[in-house]
Design a protein around this motif. Sequence first.
Motif: not given
Ligand SMILES: NC(=O)C1=CN([C@@H]2O[C@H](COP(=O)(O)OP(=O)(O)OC[C@H]3O[C@@H](n4cnc5c(N)ncnc54)[C@H](O)[C@@H]3O)[C@@H](O)[C@H]2O)C=CC1
Length: 318
Positions: A158-160, A180, A207-209, A211, A213-214, A235, A237, A261, A284, A286
Motif C-alpha cells: 500500500g502507501r507505506i 490480495r 506493511a499490511v493493514a 483486519n 483477514a490478516t 511496522i 500491527r 515497531d 510503536h 513509526g
Molecule cells: N508503526 C506505525 O507507527 C504505523 C503503522 N501503520 C500501519 O500500517 C498499515 C498500512 O498503512 P498504509 O500503507 O497507509 O495503508 P494502505 O491502505 O495504503 O495499505 C494497506 C495494504 O494492506 C493490504 N491489505 C489489506 N487487507 C489485506 C488482506 N486481507 N490481505 C492482503 N493484503 C491486504 C492492502 O491491499 C494495502 O496494500 C496501517 O493499516 C497501520 O496498521 C500505519 C501508520 C503508522
Amino acid sequence: MQPNAQKTTATVLQVGPMPPFVEGPLHEEFNVLRLPDAEVEKFLATNSGQVGVVVTTSVTGVDAHLMRALPELRAIVNFGVGFDKIDVHTADELGVVVSNTPDVLTDCVADMAVGLLIDVARGISASDRFVRRGDWLQGSYPLGTRVSGKRVGILGLGRIGLAIAARLEAFGTTVAYHGRRRVADVTYPWHESLTDLAENSDFLIVAVASNSATAGIVSAEVLEALGPKGYLINISRGAVVDEAALVDALVQQRIAGAGLDVFAHEPYVPQELLNLDNVVLAPHTGSATAETRQDMADLFLTNLRQFVNEGTLSTPIS
Ligand SMILES: NC(=O)C1=CN([C@@H]2O[C@H](COP(=O)(O)OP(=O)(O)OC[C@H]3O[C@@H](n4cnc5c(N)ncnc54)[C@H](O)[C@@H]3O)[C@@H](O)[C@H]2O)C=CC1
Ligand SMILES: O=CC(=O)O
C-alpha cells in the motif's frame, strides 16, 4: 466507505487520550465532551443524545457498543492511519462515516522500517550496547549481515509498503510483494502465496493493514519459510504476526532476527525478546516525529472541521 452523512453541529465526543497539539485546537474550536474511564454508562445516559462526532486515535478506537449507544453519531474522525480498533462494519451498518490520516505519515513510517532493517542486520543497537558495556576492549563485534543487493519481500504494498520499496531499491535490493491481488502500475513481482514470498526473501517486511483477514497471517509456517537467514520487520500491527510463533522462532534461531515497531499487546513486549541481541524493539514510533505528528494533527482537524461545517470528510477510509 463514502461520506454520506448530514451536516452536524452537534457535540464532539473524545474517546481516549490525544496529544496536546491535537487536544488544544480541538477543545478551542469544538464543544468537546470526554468519555470518562469509569461510570461510562452513567455518562452515556446523560450525554449520548447530543454526540454527532467521535474523535479518537489508532491506539484507542471505537467499539460497536459505544457506536450503538450514540443515536446521533454520524462520523468518527481518527488520528492515525490504522483503523483496526474501530469497528468499521458496525459504522458502515449505522451509516457512520470514518476518516483517518493517510499519506502524511507514509515517509516517516517507511524510514522507520528501513531503519529497523539496517539496525537488526548490522547490529547497530546491539553493538551500541556492546561498546557501552566496554566489551570492545575484549575483542571485535561479531559480523553482521549485508543489506545491499538482498531480496526484500513486502507484505502489503500500500502507501507505506510502496514507500519502503522505493527506499530499499536505492540499496540495490530486489523487491517482491504479497497482497490480495497484483498492484497496478508496479513492476515488482507479486507472489500469490505469502509462504512463497517468505521463502524467497532475505527480509520480510510487514506493511499490511490489520483486519480479520490478516490476523496472524505471518504464521509459524511463514516464519519457517523465511528460514534461519531471514529477518522479519514489522511496522504494521502486532496482530498480523503470530507473536508466540515469532518468539519461538527467534529464541530457537529458526529466523535470523527481527525489527519490531508493533506488538500484539502494546505496551507489553514478550519477556523473551528483551535479552535477544538479534531483535530491535521500538515502542510503536513509526510516525512519531514532530513534523509528521503535526501534519497528522492538521489533517485530523481538517476532517473534523469539514465534517462539522459541510458534512463530508477530506480523507474517508476506503
Ligand atoms: N508503526 C506505525 O507507527 C504505523 C503503522 N501503520 C500501519 O500500517 C498499515 C498500512 O498503512 P498504509 O500503507 O497507509 O495503508 P494502505 O491502505 O495504503 O495499505 C494497506 C495494504 O494492506 C493490504 N491489505 C489489506 N487487507 C489485506 C488482506 N486481507 N490481505 C492482503 N493484503 C491486504 C492492502 O491491499 C494495502 O496494500 C496501517 O493499516 C497501520 O496498521 C500505519 C501508520 C503508522
Ligand atoms: O500506528 C499508527 C497509525 O497511524 O496507524
